[in-house]
Design an enzyme around this catalytic site. Sequence first.
Site, PDB file in Angstrom:
ATOM      1  N   ARG A   1       0.765  -1.062  -0.027  1.00 44.29           N
ATOM      2  CA  ARG A   1       0.070   0.041  -0.001  1.00 44.29           C
ATOM      3  C   ARG A   1       0.892   1.399   0.082  1.00 44.29           C
ATOM      4  NH1 ARG A   1       1.742   1.638   4.182  1.00 44.29           N
ATOM      5  NH2 ARG A   1       0.787   3.603   3.899  1.00 44.29           N
TER       6      ARG A   1
ATOM      7  N   ARG B   1      -7.305  -0.457  -7.112  1.00 45.07           N
ATOM      8  CA  ARG B   1      -7.560   0.554  -6.290  1.00 45.07           C
ATOM      9  C   ARG B   1      -7.457   1.960  -7.219  1.00 45.07           C
ATOM     10  NH1 ARG B   1      -4.091   1.238  -0.821  1.00 45.07           N
ATOM     11  NH2 ARG B   1      -6.219   2.165  -0.267  1.00 45.07           N
TER      12      ARG B   1
ATOM     13  N   GLN C   1      -3.182   2.669   9.637  1.00 41.00           N
ATOM     14  CA  GLN C   1      -1.620   2.614   9.050  1.00 41.00           C
ATOM     15  C   GLN C   1      -0.647   3.511   9.854  1.00 41.00           C
ATOM     16  OE1 GLN C   1      -4.470   2.981   7.437  1.00 41.00           O
ATOM     17  NE2 GLN C   1      -4.463   2.337   5.401  1.00 41.00           N
TER      18      GLN C   1
ATOM     19  N   ASP D   1      -1.678  10.540  -2.589  1.00 42.33           N
ATOM     20  CA  ASP D   1      -1.979   9.571  -3.419  1.00 42.33           C
ATOM     21  C   ASP D   1      -2.358  10.030  -4.723  1.00 42.33           C
ATOM     22  OD1 ASP D   1      -3.242   8.344  -0.544  1.00 42.33           O
ATOM     23  OD2 ASP D   1      -2.591   6.912  -1.950  1.00 42.33           O
TER      24      ASP D   1
ATOM     25  N   ASN E   1      -5.123  12.367  -0.135  1.00 41.46           N
ATOM     26  CA  ASN E   1      -4.602  11.535   0.724  1.00 41.46           C
ATOM     27  C   ASN E   1      -5.538  10.898   1.659  1.00 41.46           C
ATOM     28  OD1 ASN E   1      -2.001  10.709   1.674  1.00 41.46           O
ATOM     29  ND2 ASN E   1      -2.270  12.023   3.421  1.00 41.46           N
TER      30      ASN E   1
HETATM   31  O1  MRU Z   1      -4.688   3.220   1.618  1.00 48.29           O
HETATM   32  P1  MRU Z   1      -3.277   3.488   1.671  1.00 48.29           P
HETATM   33  O2  MRU Z   1      -2.738   2.868   3.045  1.00 48.29           O
HETATM   34  O3  MRU Z   1      -2.646   3.000   0.579  1.00 48.29           O
HETATM   35  O4  MRU Z   1      -3.190   4.927   1.896  1.00 48.29           O
HETATM   36  C1  MRU Z   1      -1.897   5.446   1.818  1.00 48.29           C
HETATM   37  C2  MRU Z   1      -1.732   7.011   2.018  1.00 48.29           C
HETATM   38  O5  MRU Z   1      -2.969   7.784   2.056  1.00 48.29           O
HETATM   39  C3  MRU Z   1      -0.331   7.592   2.023  1.00 48.29           C
HETATM   40  O6  MRU Z   1      -0.529   8.701   2.720  1.00 48.29           O
HETATM   41  C4  MRU Z   1      -0.055   7.742   0.442  1.00 48.29           C
HETATM   42  O7  MRU Z   1      -0.102   6.807  -0.079  1.00 48.29           O
HETATM   43  C5  MRU Z   1       1.337   8.556   0.374  1.00 48.29           C
HETATM   44  S1  MRU Z   1       2.475   7.422   0.667  1.00 48.29           S
HETATM   45  C6  MRU Z   1       3.956   7.915   0.482  1.00 48.29           C
END
Ligand code: MRU
Length: 348
Positions: A53, A96, A201, A242, A251
């Site tokens: 992720r 995703r 996370q 993201d 994000n």
């Molecule tokens: O759902 P996730 O865990 O993939 O979400 C990740 C995030 O929102 C991070 O902040 C983003 O991908 C930046 S990672 C350098």
Amino acid sequence: MPDTTTPMRTIEWDYENNTIIMIDQTLLPREYKIIACNTIDSLCEAIKSLRVRGAPALGAAGGFGVALGAFRSNASSLDDLLEDIQTAGENITATRPTAVNLSWGVKRVIRAVEDARNIKEARMFALDEAKAIADEDVEKNMQLGEHGAVLLEDGDTVMTHCNAGRLACVDWGTALGVIRSARAQGKDIKVISCETRPLNQGSRITTWELMEDRIPVTLITDSMSGAVMRKGMVDKVIVGADRITQDAVFNKIGTYTHSVIAKEHRIPFYVAAPVSTFDFEHLEDEIEIELRKPEELKFFGSHQIAPLDVEVYNPAFDATPMENVTALITENGVFYPPFLIDEVKIEI
Ligand code: MRU
């Protein structure tokens, strides 16, 4: 399978078995385990369930995924192989929708294969390009970290959300990469990590990776961010992204709330992301925000925490308008508003 006791990159290619290997992030912090994805189906499952992720890591997963498609294809002609790769890429991209790096990684490797003259060459081109994406990610994060570290002062406490660390990338990290670079320069930087409900996370991964590196970190719930900012406990906020459109930063859900509170308290709100996360061709309203299963809110692990038939809204991400962003930190430098495409040097 390589030695699983030494830390590895978040995601890599296993040259011995021609498969993808990755740290299974769903098991952290309880267990550090490396898993292999031998098929496109298992890779798609790993992405959907967040075993891998974070936008930059998803870029590498997309790239390696296309290479995996090339190696697993039984095609006997180059045209059939290219068709198999295309299908693999579409399936991976569909897992995703919000993090733009995933489709970026897929497209980049598919493009690299176009010049291949035979199946062997196609496999080689795909793997070389995927490996280049992974290697560049580490290099760019370190450059980004150097640029961002200038913004941090000795003694700063930085609040972050979700995990934008080495586990969200191939290595080093974006938001946490800035903190790592500042500490490498000898600055005493402390971190406040928001737990990041519903999949945690922040509490599971950010705290774990910072503690591994002996970087001081304090865990708070997401709803505490207002209180800690008001109390003067936060000097800067740094988050990852993201996807960055012309008008907004996508994000992890909760980021927007932190940005509003930071603005209210005049605390700089920085977004650290590589250029591969930029999508200046689009505007906020055109982007699909991933909706996740209601069970993520109704259960905490196997423990039920809400009525089973309650209505649930569970978006994985939110959008922060650019007016809440103090600066964008990229491998090409730090950019202040107005954020102009030519300045950020984005190739689209
Ligand atoms: O759902 P996730 O865990 O993939 O979400 C990740 C995030 O929102 C991070 O902040 C983003 O991908 C930046 S990672 C350098």
